[in-house]
Write an enzyme that holds these catalytic residues in place. Structure first.
Site, PDB file in Angstrom:
ATOM      1  CG  HIS A   1      26.137 -44.429   6.474  1.00 33.68           C
ATOM      2  ND1 HIS A   1      26.143 -44.294   7.851  1.00 33.68           N
ATOM      3  CD2 HIS A   1      26.922 -43.406   6.008  1.00 33.68           C
ATOM      4  CE1 HIS A   1      26.879 -43.262   8.195  1.00 33.68           C
ATOM      5  NE2 HIS A   1      27.370 -42.700   7.094  1.00 33.68           N
ATOM      6  CD  GLU A   2      27.899 -42.570   2.402  1.00 32.50           C
ATOM      7  OE1 GLU A   2      27.644 -41.355   2.353  1.00 32.50           O
ATOM      8  OE2 GLU A   2      28.747 -43.050   3.175  1.00 32.50           O
TER       9      GLU A   2
ATOM     10  CD  GLU B   1      29.203 -39.902   9.175  1.00 31.29           C
ATOM     11  OE1 GLU B   1      28.945 -41.089   8.885  1.00 31.29           O
ATOM     12  OE2 GLU B   1      29.250 -38.997   8.318  1.00 31.29           O
TER      13      GLU B   1
ATOM     14  CG  HIS C   1      24.985 -38.927   5.068  1.00 34.21           C
ATOM     15  ND1 HIS C   1      24.940 -38.419   6.346  1.00 34.21           N
ATOM     16  CD2 HIS C   1      26.039 -39.795   5.048  1.00 34.21           C
ATOM     17  CE1 HIS C   1      25.910 -38.958   7.068  1.00 34.21           C
ATOM     18  NE2 HIS C   1      26.589 -39.794   6.305  1.00 34.21           N
TER      19      HIS C   1
END
Length: 293
Positions: A139-140, A211, A143
């Site tokens: 997930h990070e 997100e 980004h």
């Protein structure tokens, strides 16, 4: 990895950056007028802000969270996971940082894909199993791949500077309150307050969408949407158990975290994140779509 560009996210990032640029100019102009300078002073302030936020905002973000860059000897499994997932995401391996905190969370920062950092808390590593931790790291990394953490870093840096002026301007300018500079101090503080508020809403508007985009990206990187869904539910449950004092110490970085630290009706209204339930439902839908192929 089946990575699809998110044009909705890119358009939101473009609009946010345009508005931030306009906000920078107005903010620097007001501060220049307050300091009694001309075009040269404006260029110094505007250029100084731009250079600092571009080259040092990621470092300031890590320091503000107490994140320590760690070596592979210190955290071999964490480094191995980030390196493997970075290869799957077709990204350079970011710096790896750890925050000594019982709050289970993670965040990414940096000005571009080659100068990025991924930080996790010790509480996160204790809470999640390997697949769940991979989901959070992916997930990070999403980004980073989407480059949205650069926009968030810039917006948060501007917001922090404005907040500091609002917080300390009256204190340090108190001695001039009745003199010639009194009006300038009031204008600078009011302008900073306005910049802080606008920056907050820009961060909030972009962060909720990004997100969802990062959750979809994590599913593409790992191929296991259910692992991230499980991690989100675990993190959300663990955060609720952390004392309010610990949460207050870290809540200023909510926009960067995978799960925000505020709760309740007011917290949900002003949250920088969509609800955990909506994110989990999206991940479950992605899981069903993957299983159907």
């Amino acid at each position: 990895m089946d990575w699809q560009p998110d044009w909705g996210l890119r358009m939101r990032m473009f609009v946010t950056m345009f508005l931030l640029f306009a906000l920078y100019i107005v903010f620097a102009g007001v501060l220049t007028a307050y300091m009694g300078g001309g075009i040269l002073a404006f260029a110094v302030i505007f250029g100084g802000f731009s250079l600092v936020q571009y080259y040092f905002s990621d470092t300031l973000t890590l320091k503000s969270m107490g994140a320590k860059t760690v070596s592979a000897d210190e955290y071999p499994q964490l480094h191995a996971s980030i390196e493997r997932l970075s290869q799957q995401a077709d990204l350079p391996k970011p710096k790896v940082a750890v925050v000594d905190s019982r709050v289970p969370n993670a965040f990414a920062t940096g000005r571009n894909q080659r100068n990025a950092a991924v930080a996790v808390t010790t509480g996160l590593m204790r809470t999640l199993d390997r697949d769940e931790l991979d989901g959070v790291i992916a997930h990070e990394l999403s980004h980073v791949k989407n480059r949205d953490m650069m926009v968030m870093t810039i917006a948060s840096f501007l917001s922090t500077i404005a907040f500091m002026i609002v917080r300390w301007g009256a204190f340090f300018g108190g001695g001039r309150g009745r003199g010639r500079g009194g009006g300038g101090i009031v204008v600078a503080i009011l302008a900073s307050l306005l910049v802080w508020i606008i920056s907050y809403f820009l961060i909030r508007a972009l962060s909720r969408y990004r997100e969802f985009a990062a959750d979809r990206g994590a599913a593409a990187i790992t191929g296991k949407p259910s692992a991230l869904a499980s991690a989100l539910m675990k993190i959300s449950g663990e955060v609720d158990k952390v004392p309010d004092k610990d949460l207050r110490e870290e809540a200023e970085m909510n926009a960067f975290f995978i799960i925000p630290l505020k709760s309740g009706i007011v917290g949900r209204l002003f949250s920088t994140h969509p609800s955990t339930e909506r994110r989990v439902e999206q991940l479950r839908q992605l899981e069903r779509e993957m299983e159907s192929f």
